[in-house]
Write a protein that holds these residues in place. Sequence first.
Motif, PDB file in Angstrom:
ATOM      1  N   ASN A 169      -2.240   7.487  16.358  1.00  0.00           N
ATOM      2  CA  ASN A 169      -3.419   7.102  15.590  1.00  0.00           C
ATOM      3  C   ASN A 169      -3.123   5.822  14.811  1.00  0.00           C
ATOM      4  N   PRO A 170      -3.901   4.754  15.021  1.00  0.00           N
ATOM      5  CA  PRO A 170      -3.578   3.477  14.357  1.00  0.00           C
ATOM      6  C   PRO A 170      -3.663   3.538  12.842  1.00  0.00           C
ATOM      7  N   SER A 171      -4.536   4.394  12.305  1.00  0.00           N
ATOM      8  CA  SER A 171      -4.624   4.493  10.849  1.00  0.00           C
ATOM      9  C   SER A 171      -3.368   5.114  10.250  1.00  0.00           C
ATOM     10  N   ILE A 172      -2.675   5.951  11.028  1.00  0.00           N
ATOM     11  CA  ILE A 172      -1.415   6.533  10.563  1.00  0.00           C
ATOM     12  C   ILE A 172      -0.254   5.582  10.839  1.00  0.00           C
ATOM     13  N   ARG A 173      -0.246   4.973  12.002  1.00  0.00           N
ATOM     14  CA  ARG A 173       0.833   4.047  12.336  1.00  0.00           C
ATOM     15  C   ARG A 173       0.851   2.837  11.403  1.00  0.00           C
ATOM     16  N   SER A 174      -0.308   2.445  10.881  1.00  0.00           N
ATOM     17  CA  SER A 174      -0.349   1.339   9.929  1.00  0.00           C
ATOM     18  C   SER A 174       0.481   1.665   8.687  1.00  0.00           C
ATOM     19  N   TYR A 175       0.454   2.942   8.282  1.00  0.00           N
ATOM     20  CA  TYR A 175       1.269   3.343   7.138  1.00  0.00           C
ATOM     21  C   TYR A 175       2.757   3.231   7.453  1.00  0.00           C
ATOM     22  N   ASP A 176       3.141   3.526   8.686  1.00  0.00           N
ATOM     23  CA  ASP A 176       4.551   3.393   9.064  1.00  0.00           C
ATOM     24  C   ASP A 176       5.018   1.945   8.928  1.00  0.00           C
ATOM     25  N   LYS A 178      12.726  -0.884  -9.496  1.00  0.00           N
ATOM     26  CA  LYS A 178      12.099   0.414  -9.761  1.00  0.00           C
ATOM     27  C   LYS A 178      10.658   0.430  -9.236  1.00  0.00           C
ATOM     28  N   LYS A 179       9.949  -0.688  -9.417  1.00  0.00           N
ATOM     29  CA  LYS A 179       8.576  -0.753  -8.933  1.00  0.00           C
ATOM     30  C   LYS A 179       8.518  -0.672  -7.412  1.00  0.00           C
ATOM     31  N   SER A 180       9.477  -1.303  -6.722  1.00  0.00           N
ATOM     32  CA  SER A 180       9.492  -1.240  -5.257  1.00  0.00           C
ATOM     33  C   SER A 180       9.750   0.179  -4.760  1.00  0.00           C
ATOM     34  N   VAL A 181      10.605   0.918  -5.480  1.00  0.00           N
ATOM     35  CA  VAL A 181      10.871   2.311  -5.103  1.00  0.00           C
ATOM     36  C   VAL A 181       9.626   3.172  -5.316  1.00  0.00           C
ATOM     37  N   LEU A 182       8.917   2.925  -6.413  1.00  0.00           N
ATOM     38  CA  LEU A 182       7.706   3.690  -6.693  1.00  0.00           C
ATOM     39  C   LEU A 182       6.606   3.393  -5.685  1.00  0.00           C
ATOM     40  N   LYS A 183       6.517   2.146  -5.204  1.00  0.00           N
ATOM     41  CA  LYS A 183       5.526   1.804  -4.188  1.00  0.00           C
ATOM     42  C   LYS A 183       5.787   2.575  -2.897  1.00  0.00           C
ATOM     43  N   ILE A 184       7.053   2.700  -2.530  1.00  0.00           N
ATOM     44  CA  ILE A 184       7.393   3.470  -1.326  1.00  0.00           C
ATOM     45  C   ILE A 184       7.007   4.929  -1.508  1.00  0.00           C
ATOM     46  N   LYS A 185       7.317   5.461  -2.692  1.00  0.00           N
ATOM     47  CA  LYS A 185       6.972   6.862  -2.961  1.00  0.00           C
ATOM     48  C   LYS A 185       5.463   7.061  -2.933  1.00  0.00           C
ATOM     49  N   GLU A 186       4.731   6.132  -3.522  1.00  0.00           N
ATOM     50  CA  GLU A 186       3.271   6.203  -3.536  1.00  0.00           C
ATOM     51  C   GLU A 186       2.698   6.151  -2.126  1.00  0.00           C
ATOM     52  N   THR A 187       3.226   5.253  -1.301  1.00  0.00           N
ATOM     53  CA  THR A 187       2.736   5.120   0.075  1.00  0.00           C
ATOM     54  C   THR A 187       3.061   6.352   0.903  1.00  0.00           C
ATOM     55  N   TYR A 204       3.127   9.382  -0.225  1.00  0.00           N
ATOM     56  CA  TYR A 204       2.103  10.361  -0.596  1.00  0.00           C
ATOM     57  C   TYR A 204       0.799  10.067   0.149  1.00  0.00           C
ATOM     58  N   GLU A 205       0.431   8.783   0.198  1.00  0.00           N
ATOM     59  CA  GLU A 205      -0.789   8.405   0.918  1.00  0.00           C
ATOM     60  C   GLU A 205      -0.689   8.772   2.394  1.00  0.00           C
TER      61      GLU A 205
END
Length: 459
Positions: free
Chosen positions: A280-287, A354-363, A365-366
């Motif tokens: 699914n492209p909408s999921i692969r985009s997250y990868d 720290k912000k870069s690590v939080l962005k990965i964690k946030e993504t 979750y998404e």
Amino acid sequence: MKGIVFILGLVFTLQSTAQVLNADAFIKLVRNNHPIAKQALIGIRKAEADLLSAKGGFDPLIGMDASRKTFDGKNYYFYTNPEVKIPTWIGADIKAGIENNGGQFLARETTAGQTSYLGIEMPIAKGLLLDKRRATLQQARIYRDMSEQEQLNALNNLLFDAYQIYWQWAGSYQLYNIYSKFVSIAQDRFRLVKIAFENGDRATIDTIEALTQLQQFQLVQNEALLRLTNTTLELSNYLWDEQDSVYLLPPRVVPDTLQFMQYAQLPAENEILQQALTINPSIRSYDFKLNALEVDRRLKQQNLLPTINLKANLLNSGYNVFKGWNSALFQNNYLWGIDVKFPIFLREGRGDYKKSVLKIKETNYELSLKRREVENKVRSYLNETTQLEQQLVIAQSAYKNFQSLLNAEYLRFRNGESSLFLVNTRENKVIETAEKMISLRIKYLKSRYAIDWASGLLR
């Protein structure tokens, strides 16, 4: 399936001049010519342009530093320094150049005459494993791949909308032809009843009954024609020619009624879910987004290290830097230096990391929410399609029964054992059931393609 055949028996036979536009041909036109499909391709080209721009960070540079000063008849100085700088994939920059310097007031650290050098500038702490230049290139490659998934996602949404309007168009066409057939039947009946009335075989009320039924059919026929016309206009919104001009569908073009009545084979639930969660492209985009964020995290991690840049040049007189190449060259003819910087508190580096690590964690979750959403959508459309198919079977059986009752009522009416009121009642029930079947058929086909849409398979 057989019940649909009874409905098709009510539909007018297409004229020889009519052209059938089936769903596959329509979707092919949308895929090739629709502006949204072409716009999605432009997104890929833009990402490729960004990648090309990022590669420019590794282009060799040719430069020249030249200056001269003369005043009051004195040659103060002249400097001539052409240089070639070659960036490398390991973060080091290789430099080579020649110098021709002179004048009465030449700076003391500057060597007079013709000299040459070959050197290297290299980080040995911050920027050794990854720097801004290499990170930009890696992310540009990731974004190019991600743009392909975004293009597939846009195409998936576009084709799903196109399928929806096509089946709506096909259903409107079926309804209009059914109403037209019953209008023709009612006209013939009214004509015969009127003749019978004039001959004294029918009462006045029978002519009124026949006329009322005819007018009712004509009313719904006009409404169906309006729906068909508007649906055809909506369908034309998806039709464009190769010159990017809108293409209005000619009246002689009709939908594929045989394809409209067919049942689609449903995929196995485990198989379609596996496809939905992997391609699914909408999921692969997250990868790809996570890969780009990981590159950013590693770059921010480099900012926690001290800046230590090593510079070293081999020097020689004349324009041949390798002239007299021996051990003495390394003992005497060189220039080196080191540049060291280290923020005491590292607050900027620690905050960015720290912000870069939080962005990965946030993504992440998404991504988890997106996976769950896609999985539930696929299951929901599978269940809906299955239920609609069962409802169609019931509706078909009911239609066959109502059709049998109508045929029996026709026979009784011709034998004088029934009234026109009962015939009209039976006809209305048959039409009502036919309307329900077509409505279910439209919902069924939309739901079937919604499975592929939710899985990201329409392309």
